[in-house]
Design a protein around this motif. Sequence first.
Motif, PDB file in Angstrom:
ATOM      1  N   VAL A 181       0.823  -1.208   0.000  1.00  0.00           N
ATOM      2  CA  VAL A 181       0.000   0.000   0.000  1.00  0.00           C
ATOM      3  C   VAL A 181       0.858   1.259   0.000  1.00  0.00           C
ATOM      4  CG1 VAL A 181      -1.873  -1.183   1.214  1.00  0.00           C
ATOM      5  CG2 VAL A 181      -0.224   0.153   2.525  1.00  0.00           C
ATOM      6  N   HIS A 182       2.125   1.150   0.380  1.00  0.00           N
ATOM      7  CA  HIS A 182       2.985   2.322   0.452  1.00  0.00           C
ATOM      8  C   HIS A 182       3.633   2.680  -0.890  1.00  0.00           C
ATOM      9  CE1 HIS A 182       2.555   2.478   4.748  1.00  0.00           C
ATOM     10  NE2 HIS A 182       3.107   1.298   4.922  1.00  0.00           N
ATOM     11  N   ALA A 183       3.671   1.744  -1.818  1.00  0.00           N
ATOM     12  CA  ALA A 183       4.457   1.944  -3.032  1.00  0.00           C
ATOM     13  C   ALA A 183       4.019   3.173  -3.827  1.00  0.00           C
ATOM     14  CB  ALA A 183       4.393   0.694  -3.908  1.00  0.00           C
ATOM     15  N   ALA A 184       2.719   3.320  -4.069  1.00  0.00           N
ATOM     16  CA  ALA A 184       2.238   4.420  -4.908  1.00  0.00           C
ATOM     17  C   ALA A 184       2.509   5.777  -4.265  1.00  0.00           C
ATOM     18  CB  ALA A 184       0.748   4.252  -5.190  1.00  0.00           C
ATOM     19  N   ARG A 185       2.285   5.893  -2.952  1.00  0.00           N
ATOM     20  CA  ARG A 185       2.489   7.212  -2.344  1.00  0.00           C
ATOM     21  C   ARG A 185       3.962   7.550  -2.236  1.00  0.00           C
ATOM     22  NH1 ARG A 185       2.001   8.200   3.703  1.00  0.00           N
ATOM     23  NH2 ARG A 185       2.861   6.363   4.734  1.00  0.00           N
ATOM     24  N   LEU A 186       4.826   6.547  -2.063  1.00  0.00           N
ATOM     25  CA  LEU A 186       6.268   6.824  -2.086  1.00  0.00           C
ATOM     26  C   LEU A 186       6.675   7.330  -3.460  1.00  0.00           C
ATOM     27  CD1 LEU A 186       7.650   3.763  -0.082  1.00  0.00           C
ATOM     28  CD2 LEU A 186       7.583   6.136   0.677  1.00  0.00           C
ATOM     29  N   GLN A 187       6.175   6.670  -4.497  1.00  0.00           N
ATOM     30  CA  GLN A 187       6.480   7.093  -5.860  1.00  0.00           C
ATOM     31  C   GLN A 187       6.034   8.539  -6.091  1.00  0.00           C
ATOM     32  OE1 GLN A 187       7.689   4.398  -8.318  1.00  0.00           O
ATOM     33  NE2 GLN A 187       8.567   6.322  -9.022  1.00  0.00           N
ATOM     34  N   ALA A 188       4.858   8.903  -5.570  1.00  0.00           N
ATOM     35  CA  ALA A 188       4.351  10.266  -5.739  1.00  0.00           C
ATOM     36  C   ALA A 188       5.221  11.296  -5.037  1.00  0.00           C
ATOM     37  CB  ALA A 188       2.919  10.345  -5.213  1.00  0.00           C
ATOM     38  N   MET A 189       5.969  10.879  -4.020  1.00  0.00           N
ATOM     39  CA  MET A 189       6.864  11.783  -3.300  1.00  0.00           C
ATOM     40  C   MET A 189       8.263  11.830  -3.908  1.00  0.00           C
ATOM     41  SD  MET A 189       5.913  10.683   0.599  1.00  0.00           S
ATOM     42  CE  MET A 189       4.212  10.579   1.157  1.00  0.00           C
ATOM     43  N   GLY A 190       8.463  11.094  -4.983  1.00  0.00           N
ATOM     44  CA  GLY A 190       9.779  11.063  -5.599  1.00  0.00           C
ATOM     45  C   GLY A 190      10.712  10.049  -4.983  1.00  0.00           C
ATOM     46  N   ILE A 191      10.166   9.135  -4.173  1.00  0.00           N
ATOM     47  CA  ILE A 191      10.959   8.093  -3.525  1.00  0.00           C
ATOM     48  C   ILE A 191      10.731   6.789  -4.285  1.00  0.00           C
ATOM     49  CG2 ILE A 191      11.329   6.806  -1.383  1.00  0.00           C
ATOM     50  CD1 ILE A 191      10.120   9.275   0.096  1.00  0.00           C
ATOM     51  N   VAL A 192      11.782   6.166  -4.783  1.00  0.00           N
ATOM     52  CA  VAL A 192      11.647   4.928  -5.550  1.00  0.00           C
ATOM     53  C   VAL A 192      11.339   3.785  -4.590  1.00  0.00           C
ATOM     54  CG1 VAL A 192      12.783   3.317  -7.123  1.00  0.00           C
ATOM     55  CG2 VAL A 192      13.307   5.780  -7.247  1.00  0.00           C
ATOM     56  N   PRO A 193      10.161   3.152  -4.703  1.00  0.00           N
ATOM     57  CA  PRO A 193       9.780   2.107  -3.740  1.00  0.00           C
ATOM     58  C   PRO A 193      10.463   0.774  -4.035  1.00  0.00           C
ATOM     59  CG  PRO A 193       8.015   2.451  -5.327  1.00  0.00           C
ATOM     60  CD  PRO A 193       9.074   3.461  -5.662  1.00  0.00           C
ATOM     61  N   ILE A 194      10.852   0.078  -2.968  1.00  0.00           N
ATOM     62  CA  ILE A 194      11.437  -1.265  -3.069  1.00  0.00           C
ATOM     63  C   ILE A 194      10.744  -2.150  -2.048  1.00  0.00           C
ATOM     64  CG2 ILE A 194      13.544  -2.649  -2.867  1.00  0.00           C
ATOM     65  CD1 ILE A 194      15.137  -0.071  -3.304  1.00  0.00           C
ATOM     66  N   ALA A 195      10.200  -3.260  -2.473  1.00  0.00           N
ATOM     67  CA  ALA A 195       9.542  -4.197  -1.567  1.00  0.00           C
ATOM     68  C   ALA A 195      10.593  -4.873  -0.691  1.00  0.00           C
ATOM     69  CB  ALA A 195       8.748  -5.230  -2.348  1.00  0.00           C
ATOM     70  N   GLN A 196      10.340  -4.924   0.596  1.00  0.00           N
ATOM     71  CA  GLN A 196      11.323  -5.481   1.529  1.00  0.00           C
ATOM     72  C   GLN A 196      11.614  -6.955   1.237  1.00  0.00           C
ATOM     73  OE1 GLN A 196      10.991  -4.186   5.604  1.00  0.00           O
ATOM     74  NE2 GLN A 196      11.729  -6.135   6.398  1.00  0.00           N
ATOM     75  N   HIS A 197      10.616  -7.690   0.729  1.00  0.00           N
ATOM     76  CA  HIS A 197      10.825  -9.119   0.448  1.00  0.00           C
ATOM     77  C   HIS A 197      11.679  -9.353  -0.794  1.00  0.00           C
ATOM     78  CE1 HIS A 197       7.996  -9.101  -2.953  1.00  0.00           C
ATOM     79  NE2 HIS A 197       7.185  -8.385  -2.202  1.00  0.00           N
ATOM     80  N   ASP A 198      11.911  -8.294  -1.591  1.00  0.00           N
ATOM     81  CA  ASP A 198      12.714  -8.416  -2.814  1.00  0.00           C
ATOM     82  C   ASP A 198      14.193  -8.259  -2.447  1.00  0.00           C
ATOM     83  OD1 ASP A 198      13.851  -8.363  -5.317  1.00  0.00           O
ATOM     84  OD2 ASP A 198      12.603  -6.737  -6.102  1.00  0.00           O
ATOM     85  N   SER A 199      14.757  -9.311  -1.880  1.00  0.00           N
ATOM     86  CA  SER A 199      16.120  -9.241  -1.345  1.00  0.00           C
ATOM     87  C   SER A 199      17.149  -8.879  -2.406  1.00  0.00           C
ATOM     88  CB  SER A 199      16.499 -10.575  -0.700  1.00  0.00           C
ATOM     89  OG  SER A 199      15.637 -10.870   0.372  1.00  0.00           O
ATOM     90  N   ALA A 200      16.980  -9.385  -3.623  1.00  0.00           N
ATOM     91  CA  ALA A 200      17.959  -9.120  -4.674  1.00  0.00           C
ATOM     92  C   ALA A 200      18.023  -7.628  -4.993  1.00  0.00           C
ATOM     93  CB  ALA A 200      17.615  -9.929  -5.925  1.00  0.00           C
TER      94      ALA A 200
END
Length: 316
Positions: free
Chosen positions: A176-195
């Motif tokens: 749920v945080h990904a879209a609003r981070l993107q809108a703030m200019g912050i590139v979102p990364i899912a914590q489970h995406d270890s690579a």
Amino acid sequence: MENTALYYRQFGEPESVLKAETAAKAPLNPGQLRVQMLLAPVNASDLIPITGAYRHRITLPAIAGYEGVGRVIAAPDDATHLIGKRVLPLRGEGTWQQIVDCPAALAIPVPDAIPSPLAARAFINPLAAQLMLKLYPPRGKRVLLTAAGSDCAILLGQWAHRLGARKVFGIHRSPVHAARLQAMGIVPIAQHDSATVQAVAADSDIVYDATGGELAQMILSAMPGTGEFICYGLLSGQPFTLQPHYPPMRWFHIRNYLDALSPQAWQAEFQAIWPKMAESQYSNTTRLPFAAWQAAVADYRQAGRSHKPLLTMSNG
């Protein structure tokens, strides 16, 4: 004057040890303001001390809460101009009560243009973000944030951009945080995406970490030795181990910097915070009655929460 406050007389989980107690308010001490509280947020920094994590610096019984906004109802002779005005009654008594007494020199007047739900949250996270960015500047650097959906992290990210960061990445647990981070200019990364976490960490110049635990360990092990790792929280509840080849690691605790601020410098920090908060995106709020504080704590603990629960004081 009667006052209801949320006390804890022993350490433990807030839901178990916090109790609402009503009693007559003691006479106002010299040099203090008396403030009728309007709103007080629920933060990790409010809940963690109740568990006993910082028992070495807390004297029981104690009143919970570290920030909020209220209206001055009594003041010493040299501060009568504040009567009827909104202030942040900080660094005095706990704020999870209807009436708070605080040192007049440390109370922060709230500008008329700042709405109370925003003013109530102007201390813990904004001041921490502002101080960290002063101490560990992001200009020209690739920045990585953990717990990126949290209030402190979203301010760190936005303000790092304003200070000239090359790029800002934010690790989040809930989608749920990904879209609003993107809108703030912050590139979102899912914590489970270890690579991806490791790849971005390997190219990061500075990390502002609020989680500790396995995530911090993963990031530190991937970062270049020229990077810098700032730890300002352990939301995971787990420690991490430092290794000689890791980049420099700095601990940041806001309380370590407060005593060094004169009243004038303290007030100046908020003069800088107000315009930045007014221009920044911040999480929405949900208001709950003071009497429903258990529901507010439960709301705070919801996974993927994107709003801030605020206690609305019954006499506000």
